[in-house]
Design a protein around this motif. Structure first.
Motif, PDB file in Angstrom:
ATOM      1  N   ARG A 183       0.085  -1.263   6.941  1.00 59.59           N
ATOM      2  CA  ARG A 183       1.019  -0.338   7.594  1.00 59.59           C
ATOM      3  C   ARG A 183       0.302   0.863   8.188  1.00 59.59           C
ATOM      4  O   ARG A 183       0.807   1.986   8.123  1.00 59.59           O
ATOM      5  N   GLU A 229       8.315  -3.933  -0.181  1.00 60.99           N
ATOM      6  CA  GLU A 229       7.504  -5.098   0.165  1.00 60.99           C
ATOM      7  C   GLU A 229       6.387  -5.269  -0.852  1.00 60.99           C
ATOM      8  O   GLU A 229       6.042  -4.337  -1.583  1.00 60.99           O
TER       9      GLU A 229
ATOM     10  N   GLU B   5       5.977 -10.317  12.833  1.00 58.38           N
ATOM     11  CA  GLU B   5       4.591  -9.877  12.912  1.00 58.38           C
ATOM     12  C   GLU B   5       3.871 -10.308  11.638  1.00 58.38           C
ATOM     13  O   GLU B   5       4.483 -10.411  10.580  1.00 58.38           O
ATOM     14  N   ARG B   7       0.751  -9.066   9.325  1.00 57.93           N
ATOM     15  CA  ARG B   7      -0.115  -7.912   9.122  1.00 57.93           C
ATOM     16  C   ARG B   7      -1.143  -8.221   8.039  1.00 57.93           C
ATOM     17  O   ARG B   7      -0.782  -8.769   7.003  1.00 57.93           O
ATOM     18  N   GLU B  17       6.137 -10.324   8.322  1.00 54.13           N
ATOM     19  CA  GLU B  17       7.429  -9.669   8.580  1.00 54.13           C
ATOM     20  C   GLU B  17       8.362 -10.684   9.203  1.00 54.13           C
ATOM     21  O   GLU B  17       7.983 -11.379  10.155  1.00 54.13           O
ATOM     22  N   ARG B  47      12.389  -7.722   3.821  1.00 53.19           N
ATOM     23  CA  ARG B  47      12.208  -8.381   5.136  1.00 53.19           C
ATOM     24  C   ARG B  47      10.808  -8.946   5.299  1.00 53.19           C
ATOM     25  O   ARG B  47      10.399  -9.241   6.414  1.00 53.19           O
ATOM     26  N   THR B  48      10.077  -9.048   4.201  1.00 56.60           N
ATOM     27  CA  THR B  48       8.677  -9.477   4.291  1.00 56.60           C
ATOM     28  C   THR B  48       8.368 -10.516   3.222  1.00 56.60           C
ATOM     29  O   THR B  48       9.053 -10.589   2.194  1.00 56.60           O
TER      30      THR B  48
END
Lengths: 285, 204
Positions: A183, A229, B5, B7, B17, B47-48
């Motif tokens: 991020r 997450e 995406e 990452r 994602e 959401r991941t």
């Protein structure tokens, strides 16, 4: 050879650790296990155990343990004075303890976490495949307390012929290699630059879940929190304060603070051995 | 299926994602056969999906291909909902109902009526974030978290409801209690609720 030992003095936080319980993060269960896995593995090799046998992880100061029967132990990790019945002995080496002998692991002079292994490994009931204490969830054996009795298992295989391992001394300022993301886009471009140029001081609030750092706040490009997450070990998570925290063995499995970068696995033992007040630096991997 | 995406997340990890929580569960189910042999962790978020390989992670483009390929597989059929019997006796019940501008009775009725789904597990072993609740019932977290929330507390915060599996600190609003054993590490399947599971709350 197997036998029991009694805890005379536990040390501030001494826990049973093996290589942890990976593969359960989706159930909210942290990996746990030795924060510095390299040092636990070495200590196990020195006494002829499988690398993943359960040993003791100490924090800043070690325990005093009285052995019922003759035993072979090793102390690795942080630099620490070690005596058996008052006689000073080497670390990073196999140590013979006579029946009734007392092993005393003192206060670390460099590094944070000494590891103590006993030939045969420490016996404890495995949970989800591991004997490790998870300090975040409270899973696994309780931290050692004075008067506790623990049991070593039966040694398998020969005792190693060479009983001393050459080990590099811990450095005053450790440099940690990082890969950016996931991020980094939540921060300004200057933030990653700042992360890799500033000196970071290990904060007192650090524990097995994470090493907290003091330094210049990392500027965010966007506000708010992420939807929760998954987190990896070594993740450099940035809290509301803008200060980073490096995720260690007992880190929560998910989180909502953005992760700017991840420390390479090879450098995680340096994080585990960083003492409060010590300086750390980051550089791109 | 395609990822919004991919990452990088360290040398062994990738954070995928996805469009929504249902896509997270579909991808997790499609990749489950690779657990152990190839993947060490498959961790759903809201959401991941975090993937951790046993060795080095493939580059993001290869992970995207993996996601696309997984999408052609069958979507897992919805299992029977897990029923949790609950009692609305929490200390924050009246306050939460007032914050939603409804009576306590209406809060209970509407909280019981929803079809919940476990969005993901986090915070503590077996702590299931339940989504699908009534959109009119979204009280914020408490300003001051409690240092001690009892095991079995039924709680609500924002779009999520949950039952605390064991005593812990917590910032959610406590509206009730549930005596189901949500996490038992001595069992082969230690968590009663797993990500993607359907859940119904029923009066005890």
């Amino acid at each position: 050879m197997s036998g029991g030992f009694e805890v005379i003095r536990p040390g501030p936080l001494t826990t049973v650790q093996d290589l942890g319980r990976p593969g359960h993060a989706h159930l909210g269960v942290p990996r746990a296990g030795a924060a510095d896995r390299d040092s636990l593995k070495l200590a196990n090799r020195l006494v002829g155990n499988p690398e993943g046998a359960a040993g003791l992880e100490c924090t800043l100061s070690g325990p005093a343990l009285r052995f019922d029967e003759a035993a072979v132990v090793a102390v690795t990790g942080a630099e620490v004075p070690v005596t058996v019945d008052g006689e000073a002995l080497e670390t990073n080496a196999a140590i013979d303890i006579p029946a009734g002998g007392v092993l005393d692991v003192g206060t670390t002079t460099a590094g944070l976490r000494p590891y103590v292994t006993i030939r045969g490994g420490i016996e404890a009931e495995p949970l989800l495949g591991s004997r490790s204490r998870d300090t975040l969830s409270g899973l696994g054996p309780d931290p050692l307390a004075a008067g506790d009795r623990l049991q070593a298992g039966t040694a398998k295989g020969p005792r190693p012929a060479i009983g001393v391992a050459p080990v590099a001394a811990p450095v005053a300022t450790a440099t940690l290699r990082i890969t950016p993301g996931p991020r980094q886009d939540w921060f300004t471009p200057e933030a990653l630059e700042l992360l890799t140029t500033a000196e970071w001081e290990v904060a007192n609030e650090s524990n097995r879940s994470g090493t907290r750092l003091n330094g210049p706040p990392l500027p965010r490009a966007r506000e708010g929190e992420l939807l929760s997450e998954g987190l990896v070990e070594g993740a450099v998570q940035v809290r509301h304060s803008g200060l980073p925290m490096i995720m260690l063995a007992d880190h929560p499995t998910t989180g909502g603070y953005p992760v700017i970068a991840v420390v390479t696995a090879a450098d995680l033992p340096k994080v585990a051995q960083a003492r409060p007040g010590q300086e750390l630096r980051f550089r791109p991997a | 299926m395609s990822a919004v995406e991919v990452r990088p997340a360290g040398e062994r990890g990738a954070l995928v994602e996805l469009e929504d929580n249902a896509a997270v569960h579909a991808l997790a189910a499609a990749l489950e056969p690779r657990r152990g042999s190839e993947l060490e962790e498959i961790v759903p978020g809201d959401r991941t999906l975090l993937l951790v390989w046993n060795g080095e992670a493939p580059p993001p483009a290869a992970v995207q291909e993996l996601v696309v390929a997984a999408g052609s597989g069958a979507v897992p059929p919805a299992a029977e909902p897990v029923r949790l019997s609950v009692t609305y006796d929490g200390p924050d019940l009246a306050e939460v109902a007032a914050a939603c501008s409804i009576s306590t009775e209406e809060f209970v009725e509407r909280h019981l009526a929803a079809d919940y789904r476990v969005a993901f597990i986090g915070f503590a072993p077996g702590f299931a974030y339940l989504t699908g609740g009534d959109p009119g019932l979204r009280p914020p977290r408490r300003a001051e978290p409690r240092t001690r929330v009892p095991a079995g507390a039924l709680a609500i915060a924002g779009p999520y409801s949950a039952v605390y599996p064991r005593e812990s600190p917590g910032g959610w609003n406590l509206v009730g209690s549930c005596d189901a054993r949500l996490f038992d590490p001595s069992q082969e399947q230690p968590a009663l609720l797993v990500a993607g599971a359907a859940v119904r709350l029923v009066p005890a």
